[in-house]
Design an enzyme around this catalytic site. Structure first.
Site, PDB file in Angstrom:
ATOM      1  N   LYS A   1       0.885  -1.180   0.000  1.00 29.07           N
ATOM      2  CA  LYS A   1       0.000   0.000   0.000  1.00 29.07           C
ATOM      3  C   LYS A   1       0.915   1.219   0.000  1.00 29.07           C
ATOM      4  CE  LYS A   1      -1.772   3.028   1.947  1.00 29.07           C
ATOM      5  NZ  LYS A   1      -1.512   4.431   1.553  1.00 29.07           N
TER       6      LYS A   1
ATOM      7  N   GLU B   1       9.387   1.227  10.792  1.00 27.65           N
ATOM      8  CA  GLU B   1      10.451   2.219  10.580  1.00 27.65           C
ATOM      9  C   GLU B   1       9.785   3.579  10.684  1.00 27.65           C
ATOM     10  OE1 GLU B   1      13.591   1.667  10.301  1.00 27.65           O
ATOM     11  OE2 GLU B   1      13.614  -0.481   9.944  1.00 27.65           O
TER      12      GLU B   1
ATOM     13  N   CYS C   1      13.778  10.888   7.276  1.00 29.46           N
ATOM     14  CA  CYS C   1      13.819  10.461   8.684  1.00 29.46           C
ATOM     15  C   CYS C   1      15.229  10.569   9.250  1.00 29.46           C
ATOM     16  CB  CYS C   1      13.295   9.037   8.810  1.00 29.46           C
ATOM     17  SG  CYS C   1      14.115   7.902   7.683  1.00 29.46           S
TER      18      CYS C   1
ATOM     19  N   GLU D   1       9.648  16.359  14.726  1.00 36.21           N
ATOM     20  CA  GLU D   1      10.338  16.062  13.470  1.00 36.21           C
ATOM     21  C   GLU D   1       9.840  17.106  12.471  1.00 36.21           C
ATOM     22  OE1 GLU D   1       8.957  12.488  11.589  1.00 36.21           O
ATOM     23  OE2 GLU D   1      10.950  12.012  10.854  1.00 36.21           O
TER      24      GLU D   1
HETATM   25  P1  NAD Z   1       2.481   8.722   7.233  1.00 39.49           P
HETATM   26  O1  NAD Z   1       2.582   7.935   8.472  1.00 39.49           O
HETATM   27  O2  NAD Z   1       1.495   9.819   7.178  1.00 39.49           O
HETATM   28  O3  NAD Z   1       2.157   7.759   5.987  1.00 39.49           O
HETATM   29  C1  NAD Z   1       2.884   6.603   5.705  1.00 39.49           C
HETATM   30  C2  NAD Z   1       1.961   5.606   5.049  1.00 39.49           C
HETATM   31  O4  NAD Z   1       0.892   5.328   5.945  1.00 39.49           O
HETATM   32  C3  NAD Z   1       1.313   6.104   3.763  1.00 39.49           C
HETATM   33  O5  NAD Z   1       1.161   5.015   2.884  1.00 39.49           O
HETATM   34  C4  NAD Z   1      -0.042   6.584   4.231  1.00 39.49           C
HETATM   35  O6  NAD Z   1      -1.007   6.533   3.186  1.00 39.49           O
HETATM   36  C5  NAD Z   1      -0.350   5.567   5.314  1.00 39.49           C
HETATM   37  N1  NAD Z   1      -1.293   6.052   6.308  1.00 39.49           N
HETATM   38  C6  NAD Z   1      -1.591   7.332   6.638  1.00 39.49           C
HETATM   39  N2  NAD Z   1      -2.552   7.360   7.596  1.00 39.49           N
HETATM   40  C7  NAD Z   1      -2.855   6.071   7.865  1.00 39.49           C
HETATM   41  C8  NAD Z   1      -3.762   5.434   8.757  1.00 39.49           C
HETATM   42  N3  NAD Z   1      -4.571   6.139   9.574  1.00 39.49           N
HETATM   43  N4  NAD Z   1      -3.803   4.080   8.770  1.00 39.49           N
HETATM   44  C9  NAD Z   1      -2.991   3.368   7.976  1.00 39.49           C
HETATM   45  N5  NAD Z   1      -2.131   3.902   7.092  1.00 39.49           N
HETATM   46  C10 NAD Z   1      -2.045   5.246   7.046  1.00 39.49           C
HETATM   47  O7  NAD Z   1       3.954   9.212   6.924  1.00 39.49           O
HETATM   48  P2  NAD Z   1       4.430  10.062   5.680  1.00 39.49           P
HETATM   49  O8  NAD Z   1       4.049  11.471   5.945  1.00 39.49           O
HETATM   50  O9  NAD Z   1       4.041   9.439   4.389  1.00 39.49           O
HETATM   51  O10 NAD Z   1       6.011   9.859   5.782  1.00 39.49           O
HETATM   52  C11 NAD Z   1       6.776  10.599   6.635  1.00 39.49           C
HETATM   53  C12 NAD Z   1       7.139   9.831   7.893  1.00 39.49           C
HETATM   54  O11 NAD Z   1       7.803   8.631   7.544  1.00 39.49           O
HETATM   55  C13 NAD Z   1       8.116  10.591   8.755  1.00 39.49           C
HETATM   56  O12 NAD Z   1       7.757  10.495  10.117  1.00 39.49           O
HETATM   57  C14 NAD Z   1       9.445   9.888   8.500  1.00 39.49           C
HETATM   58  O13 NAD Z   1      10.372  10.018   9.525  1.00 39.49           O
HETATM   59  C15 NAD Z   1       8.989   8.487   8.311  1.00 39.49           C
HETATM   60  N6  NAD Z   1      10.006   7.721   7.571  1.00 39.49           N
HETATM   61  C16 NAD Z   1      10.734   6.815   8.267  1.00 39.49           C
HETATM   62  C17 NAD Z   1      11.716   6.086   7.608  1.00 39.49           C
HETATM   63  C18 NAD Z   1      12.510   5.068   8.350  1.00 39.49           C
HETATM   64  O14 NAD Z   1      13.116   4.224   7.708  1.00 39.49           O
HETATM   65  N7  NAD Z   1      12.545   5.080   9.668  1.00 39.49           N
HETATM   66  C19 NAD Z   1      11.948   6.278   6.246  1.00 39.49           C
HETATM   67  C20 NAD Z   1      11.183   7.223   5.564  1.00 39.49           C
HETATM   68  C21 NAD Z   1      10.199   7.925   6.251  1.00 39.49           C
END
Ligand code: NAD
Length: 487
Positions: free
Chosen positions: A184, A259, A293, A390
């Site tokens: 997804k 992650e 991140c 963040e």
């Molecule tokens: P997000 O949590 O908003 O979204 C990530 C994924 O989750 C997307 O596919 C989104 O559609 C889905 N999602 C959103 N709301 C949801 C819900 N209620 N239920 C289930 N799925 C849901 O994060 P983002 O804004 O896309 O990405 C940024 C975040 O990702 C930052 O916090 C960053 O630090 C983190 N990140 C971490 C790593 C790592 O390896 N640790 C790598 C890249 C990004």
């Protein structure tokens, strides 16, 4: 000019979900537009799937499992390497798709395709090395040991900041272990995921092994997390959503790997060249416009070199060019959407209202609505949001410190524990910090933190489990104990 016209192979631009080897419309008839964050232009549309369609992706994956796990590891390896070769052969188109949907400069997108592909090659080979063990028996006339088995269907939920590599880092490990996947992707960046599906099909990955579902994230995750047939969930994204998914997976006791967010300290000792350290900090802060991140969110500089460091940082930052990632000579693209710009503005205002100094960052120079000019703040303190949150934006905050114990306390003053950077040449300080920093990854005198051999992951609220390295594949393997009695 349409999206397809920009690609040398227009069939890589797909606007359907991919389930059981078929391109699928949404049965409810709902489509969502995907826009280019740099221009606001609509790039295409994706279907919003209904719950029964999402379940059909699990049906397909479950059906594919018996065949896929039964292949020899070297047979799965061959198919994954064919997928890897196709990513390489289509690198330029994949990079163009990524820049258009995500906004990052084209050279960075090319780098991400290379980086994402490298996980496929790594795990293709790693799948051949999943070994059990022989256990010296304490039972008379018995042989004891373990074998490794694939856990089963894995769900992979990924973010928009690295639209391709965050998928391959999970999918290649799962598939090499023998697990089919349901991906997804973030709705902001679905086209990279769909191009991966197109190439997986061309590589001979059997139907049902790599599926992509699209639609309302919260609904999809509820459907997938409550499905008993899904055995593992791997998520990369915010800590807020990670916590939610962990809860949702509790009822069916899934294997969960997370992650999540970071708030990396970048510690500069008194003994380093301030210019060299400042240039490294700029690189660690502004990668992917700070939407990373691993971004150096809290830059902690020894008071003896603070002013010199700030001057070099400001000079290097001023040389960064902000613009549309499709244009040449651009260093920083747009933020992903206008909410990210609003959040960044509020974080800067909050810091200034609490006493930080704005050294640079004039937003009137921004080339469009989703752009945010890089900001440098000094005098940052723990009571400011720029310290505790963040930022996920090009906002750099610098704080002076006086000794090692103080900087350790400052660095650990966060709920996050993903990555930390240390710049110093003093071996005793290096060892002290390495041991004291509460982070999953510490990089000393280097800003390179990623790559297939690295066990990537965090502690505290930054996540669970590791991706990459030899441990990355373990997330998708079960250990089965056996006892052969009466021998
Ligand atoms: P997000 O949590 O908003 O979204 C990530 C994924 O989750 C997307 O596919 C989104 O559609 C889905 N999602 C959103 N709301 C949801 C819900 N209620 N239920 C289930 N799925 C849901 O994060 P983002 O804004 O896309 O990405 C940024 C975040 O990702 C930052 O916090 C960053 O630090 C983190 N990140 C971490 C790593 C790592 O390896 N640790 C790598 C890249 C990004």
């Amino acid at each position: 000019m349409t999206m397809s016209d920009k690609l040398s192979d227009p069939r890589l631009f797909r606007q359907h979900a991919y389930i059981d080897g078929k391109w699928t419309h949404g049965s409810g008839g709902r489509d969502e537009a995907v826009t280019n964050p740099a221009t606001g232009e609509v790039l295409g549309h994706i279907p919003w799937l209904e719950a029964d369609q999402v379940r059909s992706a699990v049906d397909a994956a479950e059906k594919a499992f018996s065949h896929w796990r039964a292949l020899r590891a070297d047979e799965r390896c061959e198919r994954l390497l064919a997928w890897y070769d196709l990513l390489q052969a289509n690198r330029e188109d994949l990079a163009i798709l990524m820049t258009l949907e995500q906004g990052k400069p084209l050279p960075d997108s090319r780098g991400e395709v290379e980086y994402g592909a490298s996980f496929i090659r790594w795990f293709a080979e790693e799948g051949k090395r999943t070994r059990g063990e022989t256990i010296p028996s304490h039972i008379p006339n018995a042989a004891l040991g373990t074998i490794k088995e694939p856990v089963g269907v894995a769900v992979l939920i990924t973010p928009w900041n690295f639209p391709l590599a965050m998928i391959t880092r999970k999918a290649a490990a799962a598939m090499a272990a023998g697990c089919p996947v349901v991906v997804k992707p973030a709705s902001e960046t679905p086209f990279s995921a769909l191009a991966l599906a197109e190439l997986a099909e061309r590589a001979g990955i059997p139907a049902g092994v790599f599926n992509v579902v699209l639609g309302e994230a919260a609904e999809i995750s509820k459907t997938l997390c409550s499905d008993e047939r899904v055995m593992a969930l791997s998520f990369t994204g915010s800590t807020r959503v990670g916590r939610l998914l962990l809860e949702q997976c509790a009822n069916t006791v899934k294997r969960v790997s997370l992650e999540l967010g970071g708030n990396a300290p970048f510690i500069v000792g008194p003994d380093v060249d301030p210019k060299e350290a400042a240039y490294a900090a700029v690189a660690a802060k502004f990668q992917t416009v700070g939407q990373d991140c691993l971004a150096a969110d809290r830059i902690l500089v020894h008071e003896s070199i603070h002013d010199e460091f700030v001057a070099h940082f400001a000079e290097r930052m001023a040389a960064l060019t902000v613009g549309n990632g499709m244009e040449s000579e651009v260093d920083l693209g747009p933020l992903i959407h206008s909410q990210a710009v609003d959040k960044a503005s509020k974080i800067v205002d909050d810091a200034i209202s609490k006493g930080a100094t704005l050294v640079a960052g004039d937003q009137s120079q921004a080339p469009g609505p989703n752009f945010f000019m890089p900001v440098l703040l000094t005098g940052v303190t723990p009571k400011m949001k720029v310290w505790s949150e963040e930022t996920f934006a090009p906002v750099a905050g610098i704080t002076a410190y006086s000794d090692d114990d103080q900087v350790i306390e400052m660095a650990n003053d966060t709920e996050y524990g993903l990555a930390a950077y240390v710049y110093t040449h003093d071996i005793r300080r290096i060892w002290k910090l390495l041991r004291a920093l509460e982070y999953g990854m510490v990089s000393v005198n280097s800003v390179k933190m990623t790559g297939p051999p690295i066990p990537f992951g965090g502690v505290k609220q930054s996540g669970l489990g590791r991706e990459g390295g030899s441990s990355g594949i373990d997330e998708y393997l079960e250990t089965k104990y056996y006892c052969l009695g009466s021998l």
